[in-house]
Design a protein around this motif. Structure first.
Motif, PDB file in Angstrom:
ATOM      1  N   LEU A 115      -4.609   1.654  -6.752  1.00  0.00           N
ATOM      2  CA  LEU A 115      -4.445   2.032  -5.352  1.00  0.00           C
ATOM      3  C   LEU A 115      -5.425   1.274  -4.447  1.00  0.00           C
ATOM      4  O   LEU A 115      -5.052   0.754  -3.388  1.00  0.00           O
ATOM      5  CB  LEU A 115      -4.645   3.551  -5.199  1.00  0.00           C
ATOM      6  N   SER A 174       2.340   1.719  -3.428  1.00  0.00           N
ATOM      7  CA  SER A 174       1.253   2.059  -4.366  1.00  0.00           C
ATOM      8  C   SER A 174       0.849   3.515  -4.210  1.00  0.00           C
ATOM      9  O   SER A 174       0.715   4.250  -5.193  1.00  0.00           O
ATOM     10  CB  SER A 174       0.017   1.188  -4.098  1.00  0.00           C
ATOM     11  N   GLU A 175       0.667   3.925  -2.964  1.00  0.00           N
ATOM     12  CA  GLU A 175       0.223   5.297  -2.700  1.00  0.00           C
ATOM     13  C   GLU A 175       1.279   6.303  -3.148  1.00  0.00           C
ATOM     14  O   GLU A 175       0.961   7.323  -3.762  1.00  0.00           O
ATOM     15  CB  GLU A 175      -0.070   5.460  -1.203  1.00  0.00           C
ATOM     16  N   TYR A 176       2.527   5.994  -2.845  1.00  0.00           N
ATOM     17  CA  TYR A 176       3.627   6.886  -3.234  1.00  0.00           C
ATOM     18  C   TYR A 176       3.649   7.075  -4.753  1.00  0.00           C
ATOM     19  O   TYR A 176       3.715   8.204  -5.251  1.00  0.00           O
ATOM     20  CB  TYR A 176       4.950   6.295  -2.745  1.00  0.00           C
ATOM     21  N   LEU A 211       0.473   9.020  -6.068  1.00  0.00           N
ATOM     22  CA  LEU A 211       0.463  10.461  -5.809  1.00  0.00           C
ATOM     23  C   LEU A 211       1.569  11.198  -6.560  1.00  0.00           C
ATOM     24  O   LEU A 211       1.396  12.329  -6.983  1.00  0.00           O
ATOM     25  CB  LEU A 211       0.589  10.739  -4.305  1.00  0.00           C
ATOM     26  N   TYR A 216     -10.555   6.206   0.388  1.00  0.00           N
ATOM     27  CA  TYR A 216      -9.265   6.306   1.074  1.00  0.00           C
ATOM     28  C   TYR A 216      -8.660   7.698   0.900  1.00  0.00           C
ATOM     29  O   TYR A 216      -8.169   8.300   1.869  1.00  0.00           O
ATOM     30  CB  TYR A 216      -8.330   5.238   0.519  1.00  0.00           C
ATOM     31  N   LEU A 217      -8.709   8.222  -0.310  1.00  0.00           N
ATOM     32  CA  LEU A 217      -8.114   9.538  -0.570  1.00  0.00           C
ATOM     33  C   LEU A 217      -8.911  10.652   0.103  1.00  0.00           C
ATOM     34  O   LEU A 217      -8.373  11.702   0.427  1.00  0.00           O
ATOM     35  CB  LEU A 217      -8.007   9.784  -2.083  1.00  0.00           C
ATOM     36  N   ALA A 265     -10.467   3.232  -3.257  1.00  0.00           N
ATOM     37  CA  ALA A 265      -9.364   4.209  -3.327  1.00  0.00           C
ATOM     38  C   ALA A 265      -9.885   5.630  -3.150  1.00  0.00           C
ATOM     39  O   ALA A 265      -9.269   6.448  -2.460  1.00  0.00           O
ATOM     40  CB  ALA A 265      -8.624   4.080  -4.655  1.00  0.00           C
ATOM     41  N   LEU A 313       0.830  -1.214   0.000  1.00  0.00           N
ATOM     42  CA  LEU A 313       0.000   0.000   0.000  1.00  0.00           C
ATOM     43  C   LEU A 313       0.857   1.254   0.000  1.00  0.00           C
ATOM     44  O   LEU A 313       0.597   2.202  -0.741  1.00  0.00           O
ATOM     45  CB  LEU A 313      -0.959   0.024   1.210  1.00  0.00           C
ATOM     46  N   CYS A 314       1.903   1.233   0.805  1.00  0.00           N
ATOM     47  CA  CYS A 314       2.758   2.413   0.913  1.00  0.00           C
ATOM     48  C   CYS A 314       3.387   2.765  -0.443  1.00  0.00           C
ATOM     49  O   CYS A 314       3.370   3.923  -0.859  1.00  0.00           O
ATOM     50  CB  CYS A 314       3.834   2.140   1.961  1.00  0.00           C
ATOM     51  N   VAL A 358      -5.228  -0.966  -0.777  1.00  0.00           N
ATOM     52  CA  VAL A 358      -5.929  -0.570   0.449  1.00  0.00           C
ATOM     53  C   VAL A 358      -6.748  -1.757   0.969  1.00  0.00           C
ATOM     54  O   VAL A 358      -6.702  -2.109   2.151  1.00  0.00           O
ATOM     55  CB  VAL A 358      -6.855   0.648   0.198  1.00  0.00           C
ATOM     56  N   TYR A 382      -7.002   5.985   6.027  1.00  0.00           N
ATOM     57  CA  TYR A 382      -7.024   4.529   6.176  1.00  0.00           C
ATOM     58  C   TYR A 382      -8.071   4.021   7.170  1.00  0.00           C
ATOM     59  O   TYR A 382      -8.785   3.055   6.903  1.00  0.00           O
ATOM     60  CB  TYR A 382      -5.633   4.033   6.578  1.00  0.00           C
TER      61      TYR A 382
END
Lengths: 235, 235
Positions: free
Chosen positions: B49, A59-61, A64, B130-131, B127, A56-57, B53, B135
């Motif tokens: 994403l 993916s999010e990085y 964004l 989440y955004l 996602a 997840l970390c 999650v 979380y």
């Protein structure tokens, strides 16, 4: 108590203070250490959790930071970053091998250098940090520790020529002919997916999917290398 | 504007108020809708994403709830919960098909009922939530919406006999002999991993790994079904 050493190292280097030190000790304990000992917790369950935290970390990085990159490219970059080789690379930076509790048998047969043991332990440590500090702080920790790997993945500096590696591996034991067979493709031209199998005369060694024939072949070769238990160093 | 309807439905049903409604609109937009239209964002990046999650949320839930279950069992349960069929089941509960923006062509060919489109859209919505909310709140949302699926997975009520399904599928077109070949195994007896390939006379259809021969065969059959694009309904 070497694992205390590692906890102190983590706390000092990354400016964190663990409430639950026991979890880190579990993260540093390989399953082999629990064989024949009573009530020893080992790191496999933590590894299960840590893998998802890392995924997840990253993916999010990527999501964004690369707002214009399509999903296919993000997935490709992520698979370069979240993989056994990257985790192994992080473990080596931490000098992790010497802190892991494992059985004598495992140690004698090279356990402290074994890619899978080191990689799994990094995932378990990520989970231990997550359970102590939550997602946000763990995310920062991950980005800090995977920075060079992310950078290399983004700039395509990770050369992953799995086809060459597979050929070298198979031809160690004499001449072997390797074929890449396109099994099928699907989807519209601009998002077509290709399915390839890599075979010797006798066996299918692996299969791969990709958005180009070339990519599906590389992925098939990577799959074959994994099934053959061949480690590919990428950094 | 049907997608507004869905946003309102989400907000009302789950007591949330989106700051960024645009992301939910993107989550409800299938890639086909963007073909031939300018500056239309579609949901593939969000799906990338959302998948992570969902994976972390379910991993954490299983990890915390089943403290005595080993990693292998957690992984198995998770793969029953985080899969296309579960996501499809959630989409059907939400009546999601009618809210998705897609091309006329996609719609005419059954797009609103297509498993992959519906499943991907659920991930994209996760996602988007989440955004908007981070979380913790997304985790609650996921557990609430996947509760029945989790319950069924835990209680082994999800019958996933992929081998039977594969046989039925292949024998639609006449008699086909299917073989399961154990390719190799590795690891100590109490944690042995089995690698199986499922083949017809001509082709390798899929491969699977498991902690028993039976499990590896089921996984190989599942892999084959996926490669054959056969949907297996589990609920």
């Amino acid at each position: 108590m070497e694992e205390i050493g590692f906890i102190e190292l983590l706390e000092k280097k990354f400016n964190m203070s663990f409430n639950n030190k026991e979890i880190i000790e579990v993260a540093l304990t390989h399953s082999s250490y629990a064989n024949g000992r009573k009530n020893i917790k080992f790191n496999e369950r933590l590894e299960f959790l840590g893998d998802s935290v890392l995924q997840l970390c990253i993916s999010e990085y990527l999501f964004l930071k690369y707002k214009s990159k399509p999903e296919g490219e993000l997935t490709k970059k992520r698979s370069l970053i979240v993989c056994e080789n990257s985790l192994y690379h992080v473990a080596k930076k931490w000098n992790l091998g010497k802190y892991i509790k494992m059985s004598k048998g495992e140690e004698i047969t090279g356990g402290r250098e074994r890619t899978s043991i080191l990689a799994d332990c990094v995932e378990a440590i990520i989970a231990a940090i997550y359970l102590n500090f939550g997602y946000e702080k763990t995310g920062k920790f991950i980005i800090e520790n995977f920075e060079d790997i992310i950078e290399n993945a983004i700039k395509n500096r990770i050369i992953m020529d799995y086809k060459t590696k597979l050929q070298e591996t198979l031809q160690k034991d004499g001449d072997v002919s390797i074929e890449y067979n396109l099994v099928k493709y699907e989807g519209p031209p601009h998002r077509r997916k290709f399915y390839t199998e890599v075979c010797t005369e006798k066996n299918v060694l692996g299969s791969g999917v990709g958005y180009s024939k070339k990519e599906s072949e590389q992925n098939a070769a990577q799959d074959a290398l994994m099934k053959l238990n061949v480690k590919v160093s990428m950094l």
